[in-house]
Design a protein around this motif. Structure first.
Motif, PDB file in Angstrom:
ATOM      1  N   ALA A   1      21.772-129.526-106.856  1.00  7.23           N
ATOM      2  CA  ALA A   1      22.844-129.504-105.957  1.00  7.23           C
ATOM      3  C   ALA A   1      23.750-128.131-105.847  1.00  7.23           C
ATOM      4  O   ALA A   1      24.592-127.957-104.850  1.00  7.23           O
ATOM      5  N   LEU A   2      23.793-127.205-106.978  1.00  8.64           N
ATOM      6  CA  LEU A   2      24.447-125.925-106.885  1.00  8.64           C
ATOM      7  C   LEU A   2      24.033-125.244-105.759  1.00  8.64           C
ATOM      8  O   LEU A   2      25.210-124.583-105.180  1.00  8.64           O
ATOM      9  N   PRO A   3      22.992-125.019-105.135  1.00 10.31           N
ATOM     10  CA  PRO A   3      22.966-124.083-103.801  1.00 10.31           C
ATOM     11  C   PRO A   3      23.943-124.494-102.928  1.00 10.31           C
ATOM     12  O   PRO A   3      24.395-123.772-102.255  1.00 10.31           O
TER      13      PRO A   3
ATOM     14  N   ASN B   1      21.409-116.288-108.137  1.00 10.13           N
ATOM     15  CA  ASN B   1      22.307-115.797-107.069  1.00 10.13           C
ATOM     16  C   ASN B   1      23.284-116.527-106.970  1.00 10.13           C
ATOM     17  O   ASN B   1      24.281-115.930-106.806  1.00 10.13           O
ATOM     18  N   GLU B   2      23.374-117.860-106.831  1.00 13.00           N
ATOM     19  CA  GLU B   2      24.523-118.791-106.803  1.00 13.00           C
ATOM     20  C   GLU B   2      25.504-118.530-107.798  1.00 13.00           C
ATOM     21  O   GLU B   2      26.602-118.390-107.489  1.00 13.00           O
ATOM     22  N   VAL B   3      24.979-118.382-109.115  1.00  9.89           N
ATOM     23  CA  VAL B   3      25.849-118.462-110.018  1.00  9.89           C
ATOM     24  C   VAL B   3      26.675-116.676-110.056  1.00  9.89           C
ATOM     25  O   VAL B   3      27.955-116.877-110.210  1.00  9.89           O
ATOM     26  N   ALA B   4      26.021-115.925-109.606  1.00  8.73           N
ATOM     27  CA  ALA B   4      26.723-114.703-109.465  1.00  8.73           C
ATOM     28  C   ALA B   4      27.696-114.739-108.425  1.00  8.73           C
ATOM     29  O   ALA B   4      28.764-113.885-108.524  1.00  8.73           O
ATOM     30  N   GLN B   5      27.647-115.459-107.205  1.00 11.60           N
ATOM     31  CA  GLN B   5      28.338-115.492-106.228  1.00 11.60           C
ATOM     32  C   GLN B   5      29.582-116.528-106.845  1.00 11.60           C
ATOM     33  O   GLN B   5      30.749-116.122-106.630  1.00 11.60           O
ATOM     34  N   LEU B   6      29.244-117.425-107.435  1.00  9.97           N
ATOM     35  CA  LEU B   6      30.335-118.402-107.933  1.00  9.97           C
ATOM     36  C   LEU B   6      31.402-117.615-108.942  1.00  9.97           C
ATOM     37  O   LEU B   6      32.535-117.593-109.077  1.00  9.97           O
ATOM     38  N   ARG B   7      30.738-116.726-109.799  1.00 10.52           N
ATOM     39  CA  ARG B   7      31.339-115.975-110.723  1.00 10.52           C
ATOM     40  C   ARG B   7      32.293-114.990-110.087  1.00 10.52           C
ATOM     41  O   ARG B   7      33.213-114.670-110.497  1.00 10.52           O
ATOM     42  N   GLY B   8      31.905-114.396-108.887  1.00  9.82           N
ATOM     43  CA  GLY B   8      32.684-113.662-107.952  1.00  9.82           C
ATOM     44  C   GLY B   8      33.891-114.325-107.407  1.00  9.82           C
ATOM     45  O   GLY B   8      35.160-113.887-107.507  1.00  9.82           O
ATOM     46  N   LEU B   9      33.716-115.501-107.014  1.00 14.73           N
ATOM     47  CA  LEU B   9      34.692-116.187-106.263  1.00 14.73           C
ATOM     48  C   LEU B   9      35.792-116.813-107.459  1.00 14.73           C
ATOM     49  O   LEU B   9      36.974-116.583-107.302  1.00 14.73           O
ATOM     50  N   VAL B  10      35.266-117.176-108.604  1.00 15.14           N
ATOM     51  CA  VAL B  10      36.223-117.427-109.642  1.00 15.14           C
ATOM     52  C   VAL B  10      37.059-116.288-110.181  1.00 15.14           C
ATOM     53  O   VAL B  10      38.235-116.272-110.480  1.00 15.14           O
ATOM     54  N   ASP B  11      36.366-115.202-110.274  1.00 14.13           N
ATOM     55  CA  ASP B  11      37.116-113.876-110.646  1.00 14.13           C
ATOM     56  C   ASP B  11      38.226-113.367-109.681  1.00 14.13           C
ATOM     57  O   ASP B  11      39.180-113.165-110.050  1.00 14.13           O
ATOM     58  N   GLN B  12      37.727-113.534-108.483  1.00 11.90           N
ATOM     59  CA  GLN B  12      38.753-113.312-107.468  1.00 11.90           C
ATOM     60  C   GLN B  12      39.952-114.388-107.316  1.00 11.90           C
ATOM     61  O   GLN B  12      41.243-113.957-107.283  1.00 11.90           O
ATOM     62  N   GLU B  13      39.875-115.708-107.866  1.00 14.93           N
ATOM     63  CA  GLU B  13      40.714-116.437-107.727  1.00 14.93           C
ATOM     64  C   GLU B  13      41.740-116.391-108.809  1.00 14.93           C
ATOM     65  O   GLU B  13      43.094-116.365-109.052  1.00 14.93           O
ATOM     66  N   LEU B  14      41.103-115.832-110.190  1.00 13.93           N
ATOM     67  CA  LEU B  14      41.778-115.572-111.335  1.00 13.93           C
ATOM     68  C   LEU B  14      42.934-114.258-111.164  1.00 13.93           C
ATOM     69  O   LEU B  14      44.034-114.381-111.757  1.00 13.93           O
ATOM     70  N   ARG B  15      42.547-113.567-110.110  1.00 12.14           N
ATOM     71  CA  ARG B  15      43.425-112.288-109.893  1.00 12.14           C
ATOM     72  C   ARG B  15      44.859-112.888-109.223  1.00 12.14           C
ATOM     73  O   ARG B  15      45.426-112.035-109.107  1.00 12.14           O
TER      74      ARG B  15
ATOM     75  N   ASP C   1      35.785-121.256-116.819  1.00  9.85           N
ATOM     76  CA  ASP C   1      34.737-121.311-115.886  1.00  9.85           C
ATOM     77  C   ASP C   1      33.897-119.860-115.844  1.00  9.85           C
ATOM     78  O   ASP C   1      32.752-119.657-115.844  1.00  9.85           O
ATOM     79  N   LEU C   2      34.780-118.803-115.556  1.00 10.39           N
ATOM     80  CA  LEU C   2      34.312-117.396-115.677  1.00 10.39           C
ATOM     81  C   LEU C   2      33.302-117.225-116.870  1.00 10.39           C
ATOM     82  O   LEU C   2      32.351-116.543-116.617  1.00 10.39           O
ATOM     83  N   LEU C   3      33.790-117.618-118.048  1.00 12.09           N
ATOM     84  CA  LEU C   3      32.916-117.191-119.329  1.00 12.09           C
ATOM     85  C   LEU C   3      31.859-118.091-118.992  1.00 12.09           C
ATOM     86  O   LEU C   3      30.537-117.436-119.549  1.00 12.09           O
ATOM     87  N   ALA C   4      31.718-119.354-118.684  1.00 17.47           N
ATOM     88  CA  ALA C   4      30.217-119.939-118.473  1.00 17.47           C
ATOM     89  C   ALA C   4      29.509-119.548-117.470  1.00 17.47           C
ATOM     90  O   ALA C   4      28.082-118.969-117.604  1.00 17.47           O
ATOM     91  N   LEU C   5      30.187-118.780-116.306  1.00 11.21           N
ATOM     92  CA  LEU C   5      29.525-118.317-115.253  1.00 11.21           C
ATOM     93  C   LEU C   5      28.871-116.971-115.568  1.00 11.21           C
ATOM     94  O   LEU C   5      27.871-116.378-115.139  1.00 11.21           O
ATOM     95  N   ALA C   6      29.412-116.260-116.845  1.00 12.73           N
ATOM     96  CA  ALA C   6      29.034-115.056-117.258  1.00 12.73           C
ATOM     97  C   ALA C   6      27.886-115.387-118.250  1.00 12.73           C
ATOM     98  O   ALA C   6      27.436-114.305-119.221  1.00 12.73           O
TER      99      ALA C   6
END
Length: 244
Positions: free
Chosen positions: A54-56, A94-108, A120-125
């Protein structure tokens, strides 16, 4: 295209999952999201083959749907709880990289649930170990074995102090030794980018806690000085996974 007849969710056959995904893609339906969580990340931690399948679709929804971002991130956090989790996640890089970017953006934006998102960011990394074990450094305790004498040592980082000790169940933490935090400029990855992210976002308790966690401790039993993060990883991560 996923053949949903070939995968299972937390309750067995995953036939309901694509129907629920169709539903939340059309409109925000709280009941549908509740069932998706139940099937794809039961109790916030149990994942299945259907979760990764379901991730994609969840990642496609994530830029405009907080529920999708949270569920997708929770699934990735559960990677090591599934025997084939890492293999299943490989097809979603690719989806994991996208999710990591979104979480990093939210953290800011410094959200109220910063620490959860940081996990979440740690897991996505790919830092599953630290995603699962690192707290908020309010009152954190980590159990390790001294690399020198193999004594069981407690590492405390929080409001009650930052120390190493021998835990006595009658007398509490005894033979305390003050921890030696790593200077920020001497941190190595993953501690370096973890600290840099927390510092960037003004999360000083978290940043300082990371310095202690990736610093050094003196064993109360033999006076050996050791790297805390390395000792904790050795105590908690199977050898085959230590490369993460």
């Amino acid at each position: 295209m996923t053949d949903w007849t070939q995968v299972v969710d937390a309750h067995g056959a995953a036939g309901r999952v694509p129907l629920l995904l169709d539903q939340v893609e059309r409109e925000e339906v709280p009941e549908a999201w509740e069932e998706l969580w139940d099937r794809l990340c039961l109790h916030g931690e149990t994942v299945s083959a259907a979760s990764f399948a379901a991730l994609p679709r969840l990642a496609a929804l994530a830029p405009t749907c907080a529920q999708a971002l949270e569920l997708a991130s929770a699934i990735v956090r559960g990677t090591l709880r599934h025997p084939d989790g890492e293999a299943l996640l490989t097809s979603c890089s690719n989806e994991v990289a996208q999710l990591r970017g979104l979480v990093d953006q939210e953290l800011r934006t410094r959200p109220a649930d910063y620490n959860r998102l940081f996990g979440d960011l740690l897991a996505l990394a790919g830092q599953y170990h630290w995603s699962a074990s690192m707290g908020d450094f309010t009152d954190d305790f980590y159990a390790v074995s001294c690399p020198g004498c193999e004594a069981e040592v407690t590492i405390a980082v929080g409001d009650y102090g930052c120390y190493t000790a021998i835990r006595d169940w009658d007398r509490g933490d005894i033979e305390r030794r003050t921890l030696r935090p790593a200077p920020a400029e001497e941190l190595r990855d993953p501690g370096r980018w973890m600290h840099a992210t927390a510092d960037r976002d003004g999360q000083q308790r978290l940043a300082e806690g990371i310095r202690y966690l990736f610093g050094r401790a003196e064993c109360p039993a033999c006076a050996n000085v050791f790297n805390i993060a390395e000792a904790h990883t050795t105590a908690n991560v199977p050898p085959a996974l230590e490369t993460h």
